[in-house]
Design a protein around this motif. Structure first.
Motif, PDB file in Angstrom:
ATOM      1  N   GLY A 122       0.068  27.991  -5.618  1.00 10.88           N
ATOM      2  CA  GLY A 122      -0.898  28.829  -6.315  1.00 10.88           C
ATOM      3  C   GLY A 122      -1.947  28.057  -7.093  1.00 10.88           C
ATOM      4  N   ILE A 123      -1.926  26.734  -7.023  1.00 15.05           N
ATOM      5  CA  ILE A 123      -2.891  25.935  -7.784  1.00 15.05           C
ATOM      6  C   ILE A 123      -4.261  25.997  -7.111  1.00 15.05           C
ATOM      7  CG2 ILE A 123      -2.471  23.733  -6.622  1.00 15.05           C
ATOM      8  CD1 ILE A 123      -2.619  22.409  -9.396  1.00 15.05           C
ATOM      9  N   GLY A 124      -5.286  26.070  -7.918  1.00 13.77           N
ATOM     10  CA  GLY A 124      -6.645  26.086  -7.379  1.00 13.77           C
ATOM     11  C   GLY A 124      -7.161  24.672  -7.134  1.00 13.77           C
ATOM     12  N   ILE A 125      -8.194  24.567  -6.329  1.00 13.92           N
ATOM     13  CA  ILE A 125      -8.776  23.262  -5.984  1.00 13.92           C
ATOM     14  C   ILE A 125      -9.267  22.537  -7.239  1.00 13.92           C
ATOM     15  CG2 ILE A 125     -10.678  22.129  -4.756  1.00 13.92           C
ATOM     16  CD1 ILE A 125      -8.482  23.037  -2.910  1.00 13.92           C
ATOM     17  N   ASP A 126      -9.922  23.247  -8.150  1.00 15.37           N
ATOM     18  CA  ASP A 126     -10.429  22.610  -9.371  1.00 15.37           C
ATOM     19  C   ASP A 126      -9.278  22.046 -10.214  1.00 15.37           C
ATOM     20  OD1 ASP A 126     -13.034  23.173  -8.672  1.00 15.37           O
ATOM     21  OD2 ASP A 126     -13.085  25.056  -9.808  1.00 15.37           O
ATOM     22  N   ALA A 127      -8.209  22.827 -10.354  1.00 16.73           N
ATOM     23  CA  ALA A 127      -7.050  22.335 -11.114  1.00 16.73           C
ATOM     24  C   ALA A 127      -6.392  21.154 -10.412  1.00 16.73           C
ATOM     25  CB  ALA A 127      -6.045  23.466 -11.305  1.00 16.73           C
ATOM     26  N   LEU A 128      -6.340  21.211  -9.094  1.00 19.04           N
ATOM     27  CA  LEU A 128      -5.771  20.105  -8.319  1.00 19.04           C
ATOM     28  C   LEU A 128      -6.597  18.837  -8.496  1.00 19.04           C
ATOM     29  CD1 LEU A 128      -3.542  19.381  -6.299  1.00 19.04           C
ATOM     30  CD2 LEU A 128      -5.113  20.020  -4.477  1.00 19.04           C
ATOM     31  N   VAL A 146       0.854  -1.185   0.000  1.00 19.78           N
ATOM     32  CA  VAL A 146       0.000   0.000   0.000  1.00 19.78           C
ATOM     33  C   VAL A 146       0.891   1.236   0.000  1.00 19.78           C
ATOM     34  CG1 VAL A 146      -1.707   1.293   1.334  1.00 19.78           C
ATOM     35  CG2 VAL A 146      -1.846  -1.194   1.216  1.00 19.78           C
ATOM     36  N   ARG A 147       0.588   2.179  -0.876  1.00 20.37           N
ATOM     37  CA  ARG A 147       1.355   3.421  -0.936  1.00 20.37           C
ATOM     38  C   ARG A 147       0.867   4.346   0.171  1.00 20.37           C
ATOM     39  NH1 ARG A 147       0.932   5.606  -6.840  1.00 20.37           N
ATOM     40  NH2 ARG A 147       2.600   6.934  -6.139  1.00 20.37           N
ATOM     41  N   ILE A 148       1.796   4.836   0.975  1.00 21.84           N
ATOM     42  CA  ILE A 148       1.465   5.760   2.056  1.00 21.84           C
ATOM     43  C   ILE A 148       1.997   7.139   1.682  1.00 21.84           C
ATOM     44  CG2 ILE A 148       1.715   6.286   4.512  1.00 21.84           C
ATOM     45  CD1 ILE A 148       0.367   3.665   4.285  1.00 21.84           C
ATOM     46  N   PHE A 149       1.090   8.110   1.646  1.00 19.54           N
ATOM     47  CA  PHE A 149       1.427   9.494   1.313  1.00 19.54           C
ATOM     48  C   PHE A 149       1.565  10.274   2.621  1.00 19.54           C
ATOM     49  CE2 PHE A 149      -0.700   7.694  -2.281  1.00 19.54           C
ATOM     50  CZ  PHE A 149      -0.106   8.262  -3.398  1.00 19.54           C
ATOM     51  N   LEU A 150       2.773  10.736   2.930  1.00 17.50           N
ATOM     52  CA  LEU A 150       3.043  11.461   4.161  1.00 17.50           C
ATOM     53  C   LEU A 150       2.868  12.959   3.948  1.00 17.50           C
ATOM     54  CD1 LEU A 150       4.062  11.586   7.114  1.00 17.50           C
ATOM     55  CD2 LEU A 150       6.398  11.653   6.173  1.00 17.50           C
ATOM     56  N   VAL A 151       2.068  13.580   4.811  1.00 11.46           N
ATOM     57  CA  VAL A 151       1.844  15.023   4.785  1.00 11.46           C
ATOM     58  C   VAL A 151       2.306  15.584   6.127  1.00 11.46           C
ATOM     59  CG1 VAL A 151       0.130  16.871   4.602  1.00 11.46           C
ATOM     60  CG2 VAL A 151      -0.124  14.789   3.228  1.00 11.46           C
ATOM     61  N   VAL A 152       3.123  16.620   6.076  1.00 13.97           N
ATOM     62  CA  VAL A 152       3.606  17.276   7.289  1.00 13.97           C
ATOM     63  C   VAL A 152       2.617  18.374   7.658  1.00 13.97           C
ATOM     64  CG1 VAL A 152       5.497  18.538   8.368  1.00 13.97           C
ATOM     65  CG2 VAL A 152       5.983  16.765   6.653  1.00 13.97           C
ATOM     66  N   VAL A 153       2.094  18.290   8.871  1.00 10.65           N
ATOM     67  CA  VAL A 153       1.081  19.234   9.340  1.00 10.65           C
ATOM     68  C   VAL A 153       1.764  20.448   9.961  1.00 10.65           C
ATOM     69  CG1 VAL A 153      -0.838  19.550  10.950  1.00 10.65           C
ATOM     70  CG2 VAL A 153      -0.557  17.360   9.743  1.00 10.65           C
ATOM     71  N   ASP A 154       1.338  21.619   9.508  1.00 12.77           N
ATOM     72  CA  ASP A 154       1.820  22.876  10.079  1.00 12.77           C
ATOM     73  C   ASP A 154       0.681  23.879  10.028  1.00 12.77           C
ATOM     74  OD1 ASP A 154       1.671  23.688   7.426  1.00 12.77           O
ATOM     75  OD2 ASP A 154       3.831  23.769   7.129  1.00 12.77           O
ATOM     76  N   GLU A 155       0.983  25.124  10.235  1.00 13.84           N
ATOM     77  CA  GLU A 155      -0.052  26.166  10.263  1.00 13.84           C
ATOM     78  C   GLU A 155      -0.163  26.916   8.941  1.00 13.84           C
ATOM     79  OE1 GLU A 155      -2.107  26.261  12.795  1.00 13.84           O
ATOM     80  OE2 GLU A 155      -0.905  24.717  13.780  1.00 13.84           O
ATOM     81  N   SER A 156       0.541  26.466   7.913  1.00  8.46           N
ATOM     82  CA  SER A 156       0.539  27.195   6.646  1.00  8.46           C
ATOM     83  C   SER A 156      -0.765  26.965   5.884  1.00  8.46           C
ATOM     84  CB  SER A 156       1.718  26.753   5.778  1.00  8.46           C
ATOM     85  OG  SER A 156       1.485  25.447   5.282  1.00  8.46           O
ATOM     86  N   PRO A 157      -1.168  27.948   5.078  1.00 10.32           N
ATOM     87  CA  PRO A 157      -2.372  27.761   4.269  1.00 10.32           C
ATOM     88  C   PRO A 157      -2.182  26.683   3.195  1.00 10.32           C
ATOM     89  CG  PRO A 157      -1.349  29.906   3.819  1.00 10.32           C
ATOM     90  CD  PRO A 157      -0.600  29.286   4.945  1.00 10.32           C
ATOM     91  N   GLU A 158      -0.936  26.397   2.828  1.00  7.78           N
ATOM     92  CA  GLU A 158      -0.665  25.389   1.796  1.00  7.78           C
ATOM     93  C   GLU A 158      -0.932  23.962   2.283  1.00  7.78           C
ATOM     94  OE1 GLU A 158       1.185  29.056   1.355  1.00  7.78           O
ATOM     95  OE2 GLU A 158       2.028  27.571   2.721  1.00  7.78           O
ATOM     96  N   LEU A 159      -1.037  23.794   3.589  1.00  7.70           N
ATOM     97  CA  LEU A 159      -1.299  22.464   4.136  1.00  7.70           C
ATOM     98  C   LEU A 159      -2.531  21.841   3.485  1.00  7.70           C
ATOM     99  CD1 LEU A 159      -1.094  20.077   6.120  1.00  7.70           C
ATOM    100  CD2 LEU A 159      -2.329  21.496   7.780  1.00  7.70           C
ATOM    101  N   GLN A 160      -3.567  22.628   3.297  1.00  8.94           N
ATOM    102  CA  GLN A 160      -4.807  22.089   2.723  1.00  8.94           C
ATOM    103  C   GLN A 160      -4.591  21.559   1.300  1.00  8.94           C
ATOM    104  OE1 GLN A 160      -7.621  21.386   4.320  1.00  8.94           O
ATOM    105  NE2 GLN A 160      -6.560  22.116   6.143  1.00  8.94           N
ATOM    106  N   LEU A 161      -3.726  22.216   0.538  1.00  6.95           N
ATOM    107  CA  LEU A 161      -3.427  21.738  -0.818  1.00  6.95           C
ATOM    108  C   LEU A 161      -2.666  20.414  -0.780  1.00  6.95           C
ATOM    109  CD1 LEU A 161      -2.377  25.058  -2.588  1.00  6.95           C
ATOM    110  CD2 LEU A 161      -4.461  23.731  -2.972  1.00  6.95           C
ATOM    111  N   ALA A 162      -1.657  20.340   0.069  1.00  5.92           N
ATOM    112  CA  ALA A 162      -0.881  19.105   0.185  1.00  5.92           C
ATOM    113  C   ALA A 162      -1.771  17.967   0.661  1.00  5.92           C
ATOM    114  CB  ALA A 162       0.297  19.295   1.141  1.00  5.92           C
TER     115      ALA A 162
END
Length: 188
Positions: A178-184, A37-53
Protein backbone atom coordinates in the motif's frame (compact mmCIF):
# COMPACT_ATOMS: atom_id res chain seq x y z
CA UNK A 1 64.92 -7.68 28.61
CA UNK A 2 62.30 -6.98 25.99
CA UNK A 3 62.06 -8.57 22.57
CA UNK A 4 63.63 -6.19 19.97
CA UNK A 5 61.21 -7.33 17.26
CA UNK A 6 58.20 -6.39 19.35
CA UNK A 7 59.49 -2.94 20.38
CA UNK A 8 61.52 -1.73 17.41
CA UNK A 9 59.32 -0.99 14.37
CA UNK A 10 62.39 -0.71 12.11
CA UNK A 11 63.44 -4.33 12.58
CA UNK A 12 60.87 -5.68 10.10
CA UNK A 13 60.96 -2.65 7.77
CA UNK A 14 63.70 -3.06 5.11
CA UNK A 15 63.44 0.67 4.24
CA UNK A 16 64.05 1.86 7.81
CA UNK A 17 67.84 2.18 7.47
CA UNK A 18 67.84 3.18 3.77
CA UNK A 19 68.31 6.98 3.50
CA UNK A 20 66.88 7.01 -0.05
CA UNK A 21 63.69 5.21 0.89
CA UNK A 22 60.51 7.25 1.22
CA UNK A 23 58.69 4.89 3.53
CA UNK A 24 56.26 2.04 3.10
CA UNK A 25 54.78 1.79 -0.34
CA UNK A 26 50.99 2.13 -0.54
CA UNK A 27 49.27 -0.72 -2.32
CA UNK A 28 48.25 -0.15 -5.92
CA UNK A 29 44.60 0.91 -6.27
CA UNK A 30 43.80 -2.38 -8.03
CA UNK A 31 45.31 -4.32 -5.12
CA UNK A 32 42.93 -2.80 -2.58
CA UNK A 33 40.06 -5.20 -2.04
CA UNK A 34 36.73 -3.79 -3.15
CA UNK A 35 33.69 -4.55 -1.06
CA UNK A 36 31.36 -7.05 -2.72
CA UNK A 37 28.58 -5.60 -4.84
CA UNK A 38 25.16 -6.00 -3.25
CA UNK A 39 22.72 -7.76 -5.58
CA UNK A 40 19.02 -7.14 -4.97
CA UNK A 41 16.92 -10.05 -6.29
CA UNK A 42 13.37 -9.31 -7.47
CA UNK A 43 11.00 -12.12 -8.43
CA UNK A 44 9.04 -11.21 -11.55
CA UNK A 45 5.36 -12.10 -11.68
CA UNK A 46 2.12 -10.57 -12.90
CA UNK A 47 1.19 -8.87 -9.62
CA UNK A 48 0.77 -5.10 -9.42
CA UNK A 49 3.18 -5.11 -6.44
CA UNK A 50 6.04 -6.10 -8.73
CA UNK A 51 6.55 -2.45 -9.67
CA UNK A 52 6.98 -1.49 -6.00
CA UNK A 53 9.51 -4.24 -5.33
CA UNK A 54 11.39 -3.36 -8.50
CA UNK A 55 11.50 0.36 -7.77
CA UNK A 56 12.66 -0.23 -4.20
CA UNK A 57 15.41 -2.61 -5.35
CA UNK A 58 16.54 -0.17 -8.05
CA UNK A 59 16.69 2.81 -5.71
CA UNK A 60 18.57 0.83 -3.04
CA UNK A 61 20.97 -0.56 -5.63
CA UNK A 62 21.66 2.90 -7.04
CA UNK A 63 22.22 4.39 -3.60
CA UNK A 64 24.50 1.58 -2.39
CA UNK A 65 26.41 0.97 -5.61
CA UNK A 66 24.69 -2.38 -6.02
CA UNK A 67 22.90 -4.12 -8.84
CA UNK A 68 19.53 -5.70 -9.48
CA UNK A 69 18.79 -9.27 -10.55
CA UNK A 70 15.44 -10.34 -11.99
CA UNK A 71 14.10 -13.89 -11.74
CA UNK A 72 11.18 -15.12 -13.83
CA UNK A 73 9.96 -18.60 -12.97
CA UNK A 74 7.85 -20.54 -15.46
CA UNK A 75 5.70 -22.80 -13.35
CA UNK A 76 4.71 -26.20 -14.75
CA UNK A 77 1.33 -26.41 -16.45
CA UNK A 78 -1.58 -28.30 -15.05
CA UNK A 79 -2.10 -30.57 -18.07
CA UNK A 80 0.95 -32.42 -19.31
CA UNK A 81 -0.71 -35.07 -21.49
CA UNK A 82 0.68 -34.33 -24.92
CA UNK A 83 4.40 -33.74 -25.19
CA UNK A 84 4.20 -31.70 -28.42
CA UNK A 85 1.60 -29.35 -26.96
CA UNK A 86 3.54 -29.07 -23.71
CA UNK A 87 6.75 -28.17 -25.58
CA UNK A 88 4.94 -25.53 -27.64
CA UNK A 89 3.43 -24.00 -24.52
CA UNK A 90 6.83 -24.03 -22.80
CA UNK A 91 8.43 -22.21 -25.75
CA UNK A 92 5.65 -19.60 -25.72
CA UNK A 93 6.02 -19.09 -21.97
CA UNK A 94 9.78 -18.71 -22.32
CA UNK A 95 9.36 -16.11 -25.08
CA UNK A 96 6.87 -14.20 -22.89
CA UNK A 97 9.26 -14.39 -19.93
CA UNK A 98 12.15 -13.05 -21.99
CA UNK A 99 10.02 -10.19 -23.36
CA UNK A 100 8.88 -9.21 -19.88
CA UNK A 101 12.43 -9.38 -18.53
CA UNK A 102 13.74 -7.21 -21.38
CA UNK A 103 11.10 -4.56 -20.67
CA UNK A 104 11.89 -4.61 -16.95
CA UNK A 105 15.63 -4.51 -17.72
CA UNK A 106 15.08 -1.20 -19.53
CA UNK A 107 13.27 0.14 -16.44
CA UNK A 108 16.13 -1.03 -14.20
CA UNK A 109 18.70 0.57 -16.50
CA UNK A 110 16.76 3.85 -16.48
CA UNK A 111 16.62 3.91 -12.66
CA UNK A 112 20.09 2.57 -11.83
CA UNK A 113 22.27 3.20 -14.88
CA UNK A 114 23.22 -0.50 -14.93
CA UNK A 115 21.79 -3.59 -16.57
CA UNK A 116 20.32 -6.26 -14.30
CA UNK A 117 21.20 -9.93 -14.24
CA UNK A 118 18.33 -11.87 -15.83
CA UNK A 119 17.29 -15.40 -14.88
CA UNK A 120 14.58 -17.61 -16.36
CA UNK A 121 13.86 -20.87 -14.58
CA UNK A 122 11.24 -23.59 -14.78
CA UNK A 123 9.68 -25.17 -11.72
CA UNK A 124 8.08 -24.24 -8.43
CA UNK A 125 8.61 -20.52 -7.82
CA UNK A 126 9.71 -20.72 -4.19
CA UNK A 127 12.03 -23.67 -4.87
CA UNK A 128 13.63 -21.85 -7.79
CA UNK A 129 14.12 -18.68 -5.71
CA UNK A 130 15.93 -20.70 -3.04
CA UNK A 131 17.97 -22.60 -5.64
CA UNK A 132 19.12 -19.39 -7.34
CA UNK A 133 20.06 -17.80 -4.01
CA UNK A 134 22.11 -20.90 -3.14
CA UNK A 135 23.80 -21.03 -6.55
CA UNK A 136 24.65 -17.32 -6.81
CA UNK A 137 26.65 -16.15 -3.78
CA UNK A 138 26.58 -12.56 -5.08
CA UNK A 139 22.83 -12.27 -4.43
CA UNK A 140 22.60 -10.53 -1.09
CA UNK A 141 18.99 -9.42 -0.57
CA UNK A 142 15.60 -10.76 -1.72
CA UNK A 143 13.08 -7.97 -2.32
CA UNK A 144 9.35 -8.77 -2.40
CA UNK A 145 6.31 -6.52 -2.22
CA UNK A 146 3.28 -7.52 -0.18
CA UNK A 147 -0.11 -7.80 -1.80
CA UNK A 148 -2.97 -5.77 -0.43
CA UNK A 149 -5.70 -8.26 -1.29
CA UNK A 150 -7.81 -9.83 1.49
CA UNK A 151 -6.27 -13.28 0.87
CA UNK A 152 -2.92 -12.13 2.21
CA UNK A 153 0.45 -10.72 1.23
CA UNK A 154 1.17 -13.37 -1.42
CA UNK A 155 2.42 -16.95 -1.52
CA UNK A 156 6.14 -16.12 -1.55
CA UNK A 157 5.94 -13.75 1.39
CA UNK A 158 3.77 -16.20 3.31
CA UNK A 159 6.30 -18.95 2.70
CA UNK A 160 9.47 -16.93 3.36
CA UNK A 161 8.14 -15.39 6.56
CA UNK A 162 7.27 -18.83 7.93
CA UNK A 163 8.85 -22.18 7.04
CA UNK A 164 11.04 -20.83 4.25
CA UNK A 165 12.86 -18.37 6.47
CA UNK A 166 15.06 -21.12 7.89
CA UNK A 167 16.20 -21.96 4.35
CA UNK A 168 17.31 -18.42 3.54
CA UNK A 169 20.95 -17.35 3.71
CA UNK A 170 20.21 -13.70 2.88
CA UNK A 171 17.90 -11.01 4.31
CA UNK A 172 14.37 -10.59 3.01
CA UNK A 173 13.03 -7.09 2.41
CA UNK A 174 9.25 -6.76 2.20
CA UNK A 175 7.90 -3.58 0.64
CA UNK A 176 4.37 -2.78 1.85
CA UNK A 177 1.93 -3.08 -1.05
CA UNK A 178 0.00 0.00 0.00
CA UNK A 179 2.99 2.36 -0.02
CA UNK A 180 2.93 5.15 -2.56
CA UNK A 181 5.76 5.94 -4.98
CA UNK A 182 6.56 9.24 -3.23
CA UNK A 183 6.80 7.53 0.17
CA UNK A 184 8.91 4.77 -1.35
CA UNK A 185 11.27 7.30 -2.90
CA UNK A 186 11.55 9.12 0.42
CA UNK A 187 12.67 6.04 2.37
CA UNK A 188 15.26 4.78 -0.11
Amino acid sequence: MSDPIATDPTVNDPTANDPTATGPVAPEPEAVAKPPVRIFLVVVDESPELQLALRYACLRARKSGGKVALLYVIEPGEVQQWLALENLMREEQRAEAEQKLQKLARDVNRLTGTLPALYVREGNRRDEVLALIDEEPSISILVLAAGVEPEGPGPLISYFTNRGLAKMRIPLTIVPGGIGIDALDAIT
